[in-house]
Scaffold this active site. Structure first.
Site, PDB file in Angstrom:
ATOM      1  N   GLU A   1      -5.597   4.455   5.777  1.00  0.00           N
ATOM      2  CA  GLU A   1      -4.948   4.125   4.325  1.00  0.00           C
ATOM      3  C   GLU A   1      -5.454   5.606   3.197  1.00  0.00           C
ATOM      4  O   GLU A   1      -4.318   5.398   3.124  1.00  0.00           O
ATOM      5  CB  GLU A   1      -5.633   2.724   3.918  1.00  0.00           C
ATOM      6  CG  GLU A   1      -5.717   2.050   2.103  1.00  0.00           C
ATOM      7  CD  GLU A   1      -6.028   0.691   1.641  1.00  0.00           C
ATOM      8  OE1 GLU A   1      -6.316   1.130   0.817  1.00  0.00           O
ATOM      9  OE2 GLU A   1      -5.730  -0.075   2.870  1.00  0.00           O
TER      10      GLU A   1
ATOM     11  N   SER B   1     -11.141   0.061   3.013  1.00  0.00           N
ATOM     12  CA  SER B   1     -10.623   0.272   4.055  1.00  0.00           C
ATOM     13  C   SER B   1      -9.504   0.501   4.703  1.00  0.00           C
ATOM     14  O   SER B   1      -9.211   1.833   4.028  1.00  0.00           O
ATOM     15  CB  SER B   1      -9.561  -1.645   3.982  1.00  0.00           C
ATOM     16  OG  SER B   1      -9.815  -2.838   3.053  1.00  0.00           O
TER      17      SER B   1
ATOM     18  N   ARG C   1       0.432  -1.314   0.412  1.00  0.00           N
ATOM     19  CA  ARG C   1       0.048  -0.127  -0.154  1.00  0.00           C
ATOM     20  C   ARG C   1       1.102   1.058   0.094  1.00  0.00           C
ATOM     21  O   ARG C   1       0.597   2.270   0.763  1.00  0.00           O
ATOM     22  CB  ARG C   1      -1.327  -0.226   1.094  1.00  0.00           C
ATOM     23  CG  ARG C   1      -1.798  -1.515   0.953  1.00  0.00           C
ATOM     24  CD  ARG C   1      -2.998  -1.177  -0.085  1.00  0.00           C
ATOM     25  NE  ARG C   1      -3.776  -2.463   0.466  1.00  0.00           N
ATOM     26  CZ  ARG C   1      -3.257  -3.810  -0.356  1.00  0.00           C
ATOM     27  NH1 ARG C   1      -2.471  -3.975  -1.190  1.00  0.00           N
ATOM     28  NH2 ARG C   1      -4.442  -4.118  -0.320  1.00  0.00           N
TER      29      ARG C   1
END
Length: 353
Positions: free
Chosen positions: A345, A250, A167
């Site tokens: 995130e 998420s 990520r």
């Protein structure tokens, strides 16, 4: 004549949150995009380059600057000759990501089928190295073409220059400060395998959904349909009528920790450097924050998704302040229970945890 009402960023984010933009411009060509950003830079104006708004949390006060919506289009394969064994496909940043995945599956361009249903635009995918169900875009990205706001020119970064990690990328490091982001993604070139001889299923949950052993090969079309089914079951496929999909996906990344810090019973995925990735959703649930948590505390304005604990959702009347209060409560509760601090995130614009 009265000034027109300002453009609300809540109309352009999947959370349906965010206040007004100082100015809002839609760029449909690369030239419009680079000219608009360059003019704002020359004038010293803050700029937010907006894709699909699926990974963005905007302050209730909005953004007192120029918002440039990237609406460029174009999908260009260099060849579809099966004898080459692969195909390079250049995609404009403004294309919708899932449309590209659907086309890839239809054309038997292999490598992104497990990323079906991920919201947002193509230009956003290299920024956070979008991944799901055993795939991430760094596995297929050949290069990323950008406008460099500092050098005022176009640059192309090969895969190895992008700094891809879980990520993460050099572009996400840059985008942590949206006011000062140096690189504007213009297009992404993917290198796909050709021909559907079956995709190895690397992710256990996906293998169970497909009723095959982990590692078995499955047609890409079947992988796409299974992934879409799994994501719908978690409220992760956009549906305006379903508030469980009014989220940024998420909200927390899966933490990577030393092996002795993984709680008993938690999922553990060993990493090449000896660390272990565990499940943020498991930690949240086992810290006492179950599906739907937060609705009572916020008066029903925000909550964890009723389908998946990793998504923070706007139930229709929420504010960004409400959402961040819930995010802090969950983050702090997990840290108190397990000693692991979750990291957001989505990019936070004008706010922080």
């Amino acid at each position: 004549m009265a000034d027109p009402s300002p453009e609300l960023l809540s109309d352009h984010t999947t959370l349906h949150l965010g206040g007004p933009a100082g100015e809002y411009v839609v760029a449909t060509t690369e030239q419009e995009l680079t000219d608009t950003v360059s003019a704002a830079d020359a004038a010293g104006r803050p700029v937010l380059v907006l894709g699909g708004g699926s990974n963005l949390v905007v302050a209730d006060e909005g953004f007192d600057g120029l918002v440039v919506k990237v609406a460029t289009s174009g999908i260009t394969p260099d060849t579809d000759d099966p004898s080459c064994g692969g195909v390079l496909v250049t995609v404009a940043a403004g294309e919708t990501w899932d449309d590209v995945v659907a086309l890839a599956v239809d054309k038997e361009w292999i490598g992104v089928e497990a990323l079906s249903g991920v919201p947002g635009s193509v230009g956003a995918t290299p920024i956070q190295n979008v991944g799901a169900y055993g795939q991430d875009v760094s596995q297929t990205i050949a290069s990323v073409r950008v406008w460099d706001r500092r050098l005022r020119g176009i640059r192309t970064f090969a895969n190895a220059e992008c700094g891809f990690a879980y990520r993460w990328s050099r572009f996400k490091a840059d985008h942590l400060d949206p006011w000062g982001s140096r690189f504007v993604v213009l297009s992404v070139t993917f290198q796909f395998r050709l021909g559907d001889l079956g995709v190895p299923v690397a992710y256990a949950e996906l293998a169970r959904a497909l009723e095959v052993d982990q590692g078995a090969r499955v047609p890409a079309r079947d992988v796409r349909e299974a992934v879409l089914g799994l994501r719908r079951g978690k409220g992760m496929v956009l549906d305006e009528a379903d508030h469980d999909t009014w989220s940024a996906g998420s909200f927390f990344t899966n933490p990577v920790v030393e092996p002795d810090r993984v709680p008993d019973g938690a999922p553990a995925y060993p990493q090449p450097d000896g660390t272990v990735k565990t499940s943020a959703a498991w930690l949240i649930d086992h810290a006492g924050f179950g599906k739907g948590y937060g609705a009572q505390q916020s008066g029903g304005r925000v909550s964890l998704s009723t389908k998946h604990t990793l998504a923070l959702t706007n139930r229709g009347q929420g504010t960004t302040a409400d959402l961040l209060d819930l995010a802090r409560e969950v983050r702090d509760g997990v840290k108190e229970r397990f000693g692991i601090e979750l990291v957001n995130e989505p990019v936070l614009l004008g706010v922080s945890l």
